[in-house]
Design a protein around this motif. Sequence first.
Motif, PDB file in Angstrom:
ATOM      1  N   LEU A  10       0.829  -1.202   0.000  1.00 41.65           N
ATOM      2  CA  LEU A  10       0.000   0.000   0.000  1.00 41.65           C
ATOM      3  C   LEU A  10       0.868   1.257   0.000  1.00 41.65           C
ATOM      4  N   THR A  11       1.941   1.236   0.787  1.00 40.03           N
ATOM      5  CA  THR A  11       2.865   2.372   0.818  1.00 40.03           C
ATOM      6  C   THR A  11       3.512   2.592  -0.547  1.00 40.03           C
ATOM      7  N   ALA A  12       3.924   1.493  -1.174  1.00 40.67           N
ATOM      8  CA  ALA A  12       4.553   1.598  -2.484  1.00 40.67           C
ATOM      9  C   ALA A  12       3.577   2.136  -3.525  1.00 40.67           C
ATOM     10  N   LEU A  13       2.317   1.690  -3.463  1.00 43.21           N
ATOM     11  CA  LEU A  13       1.309   2.148  -4.416  1.00 43.21           C
ATOM     12  C   LEU A  13       1.017   3.631  -4.229  1.00 43.21           C
ATOM     13  N   VAL A  14       0.884   4.073  -2.991  1.00 46.57           N
ATOM     14  CA  VAL A  14       0.634   5.495  -2.727  1.00 46.57           C
ATOM     15  C   VAL A  14       1.805   6.338  -3.221  1.00 46.57           C
ATOM     16  N   LEU A  15       3.032   5.870  -2.982  1.00 47.51           N
ATOM     17  CA  LEU A  15       4.209   6.590  -3.461  1.00 47.51           C
ATOM     18  C   LEU A  15       4.175   6.733  -4.976  1.00 47.51           C
ATOM     19  N   PHE A  16       3.820   5.656  -5.657  1.00 40.70           N
ATOM     20  CA  PHE A  16       3.756   5.698  -7.118  1.00 40.70           C
ATOM     21  C   PHE A  16       2.695   6.679  -7.604  1.00 40.70           C
ATOM     22  N   LEU A  17       1.500   6.603  -7.022  1.00 42.85           N
ATOM     23  CA  LEU A  17       0.404   7.468  -7.460  1.00 42.85           C
ATOM     24  C   LEU A  17       0.725   8.938  -7.219  1.00 42.85           C
ATOM     25  N   VAL A  18       1.338   9.224  -6.074  1.00 43.32           N
ATOM     26  CA  VAL A  18       1.728  10.613  -5.780  1.00 43.32           C
ATOM     27  C   VAL A  18       2.778  11.093  -6.784  1.00 43.32           C
ATOM     28  N   ALA A  19       3.772  10.247  -7.059  1.00 42.79           N
ATOM     29  CA  ALA A  19       4.825  10.626  -8.006  1.00 42.79           C
ATOM     30  C   ALA A  19       4.260  10.813  -9.410  1.00 42.79           C
ATOM     31  N   TRP A  20       3.354   9.928  -9.802  1.00 45.49           N
ATOM     32  CA  TRP A  20       2.767   9.979 -11.147  1.00 45.49           C
ATOM     33  C   TRP A  20       1.916  11.232 -11.338  1.00 45.49           C
ATOM     34  N   VAL A  21       1.093  11.530 -10.321  1.00 42.67           N
ATOM     35  CA  VAL A  21       0.186  12.674 -10.419  1.00 42.67           C
ATOM     36  C   VAL A  21       0.917  13.993 -10.205  1.00 42.67           C
ATOM     37  N   ALA A  22       1.889  13.990  -9.282  1.00 41.39           N
ATOM     38  CA  ALA A  22       2.538  15.242  -8.896  1.00 41.39           C
ATOM     39  C   ALA A  22       3.721  15.609  -9.779  1.00 41.39           C
ATOM     40  N   TYR A  23       4.151  14.693 -10.666  1.00 41.19           N
ATOM     41  CA  TYR A  23       5.348  15.000 -11.451  1.00 41.19           C
ATOM     42  C   TYR A  23       5.164  16.237 -12.319  1.00 41.19           C
ATOM     43  N   GLU A  24       4.023  16.338 -12.997  1.00 41.48           N
ATOM     44  CA  GLU A  24       3.791  17.474 -13.901  1.00 41.48           C
ATOM     45  C   GLU A  24       3.786  18.802 -13.146  1.00 41.48           C
ATOM     46  N   PRO A  25       3.012  18.938 -12.037  1.00 36.37           N
ATOM     47  CA  PRO A  25       3.087  20.192 -11.267  1.00 36.37           C
ATOM     48  C   PRO A  25       4.477  20.461 -10.715  1.00 36.37           C
ATOM     49  N   LEU A  26       5.178  19.410 -10.297  1.00 38.53           N
ATOM     50  CA  LEU A  26       6.532  19.592  -9.787  1.00 38.53           C
ATOM     51  C   LEU A  26       7.456  20.099 -10.884  1.00 38.53           C
ATOM     52  N   LEU A  27       7.283  19.579 -12.095  1.00 38.62           N
ATOM     53  CA  LEU A  27       8.111  20.020 -13.209  1.00 38.62           C
ATOM     54  C   LEU A  27       7.868  21.495 -13.509  1.00 38.62           C
ATOM     55  N   LYS A  28       6.609  21.916 -13.434  1.00 42.82           N
ATOM     56  CA  LYS A  28       6.294  23.331 -13.673  1.00 42.82           C
ATOM     57  C   LYS A  28       6.892  24.211 -12.586  1.00 42.82           C
ATOM     58  N   ALA A  29       6.920  23.698 -11.339  1.00 40.39           N
ATOM     59  CA  ALA A  29       7.538  24.466 -10.258  1.00 40.39           C
ATOM     60  C   ALA A  29       9.047  24.593 -10.470  1.00 40.39           C
ATOM     61  N   LEU A  30       9.650  23.512 -10.979  1.00 39.42           N
ATOM     62  CA  LEU A  30      11.089  23.556 -11.255  1.00 39.42           C
ATOM     63  C   LEU A  30      11.412  24.413 -12.466  1.00 39.42           C
ATOM     64  N   ALA A  31      10.400  24.724 -13.276  1.00 41.07           N
ATOM     65  CA  ALA A  31      10.642  25.463 -14.518  1.00 41.07           C
ATOM     66  C   ALA A  31      11.216  26.845 -14.266  1.00 41.07           C
ATOM     67  N   ARG A  32      11.040  27.380 -13.062  1.00 40.25           N
ATOM     68  CA  ARG A  32      11.607  28.688 -12.757  1.00 40.25           C
ATOM     69  C   ARG A  32      13.124  28.662 -12.847  1.00 40.25           C
ATOM     70  N   GLY A  33      13.703  27.505 -12.576  1.00 38.62           N
ATOM     71  CA  GLY A  33      15.149  27.380 -12.705  1.00 38.62           C
ATOM     72  C   GLY A  33      15.577  26.918 -14.072  1.00 38.62           C
ATOM     73  N   GLY A  34      14.620  26.619 -14.957  1.00 38.98           N
ATOM     74  CA  GLY A  34      14.942  26.201 -16.313  1.00 38.98           C
ATOM     75  C   GLY A  34      14.959  24.696 -16.464  1.00 38.98           C
ATOM     76  N   THR A  35      14.179  24.172 -17.391  1.00 41.10           N
ATOM     77  CA  THR A  35      14.184  22.753 -17.723  1.00 41.10           C
ATOM     78  C   THR A  35      14.212  22.631 -19.243  1.00 41.10           C
ATOM     79  N   ILE A  36      14.440  21.416 -19.733  1.00 41.50           N
ATOM     80  CA  ILE A  36      14.416  21.199 -21.180  1.00 41.50           C
ATOM     81  C   ILE A  36      13.076  21.636 -21.756  1.00 41.50           C
ATOM     82  N   ASN A  37      11.988  21.269 -21.098  1.00 37.04           N
ATOM     83  CA  ASN A  37      10.671  21.575 -21.639  1.00 37.04           C
ATOM     84  C   ASN A  37      10.424  23.074 -21.748  1.00 37.04           C
TER      85      ASN A  37
END
Length: 245
Positions: A10-37
Amino acid sequence: MRTPLSPLDLTALVLFLVAWVAYEPLLKALARGGTINTDLTVIRLFWMKNMARRENRFMDGQLLGHALNSASFFASSNLILIAAVAGALFGGEQTFRSASSLALIRTSSRLLFEGQVALVLITLARGLLAFIWSIRQMNYCIAAVGAIPDTEDEGFQSAYGDAAARLINPALSSFNAGVRGYYFALAAAAWLFGAPAFMLATTGAVSLLAWRQRRSPAAVAVSDLRRLLETQPPARARGPAAPPL
């Protein structure tokens, strides 16, 4: 009702779902420092603005066609993988027994096994939808390149290039989301080897994606290209034809 998931599963599944869902918003937050996208978003804006000023746009059509072919290839490959995983998911008791007999597979029940395989199927299906949407948007881009009139109005050319960039950037962002789905599908498949492998694969996938966005040689090169383009003076539209002598 007793759940087939252990606390570690259950812990592993929650970790995966959080990472999968939160990756896009996290990437946008990191965009202030510059990313490939984010850097490529600016580079593609320059591309479309230059495309609008060019008299011969054959190269632009070729580049868009190459991107469209790549998205179509990945979508076809994704569909084949979905069919294979769906075959395993709906294979019934025989598939479960064959899989559970392997020493590397860690599954305590058929219900857990089907949940593990279903998670892989869902991540692949999400990637397929992203590829399909990318292909549709690229077709819109092709129409935009083909429809641009032959004009020397710099204001029109700049506005048209900006609008075309607002077409191509979401198209290629959807393509990137589809490719990213393979990373999470591989992480989901690691659940078959146990919860620790699942957590390790999820963490590794997110770390690898983040490194490639920020610290990889490609990311550094793309960032340098963006800076070079932004330091160039604005391109001038081609002037009127010289009067006859």
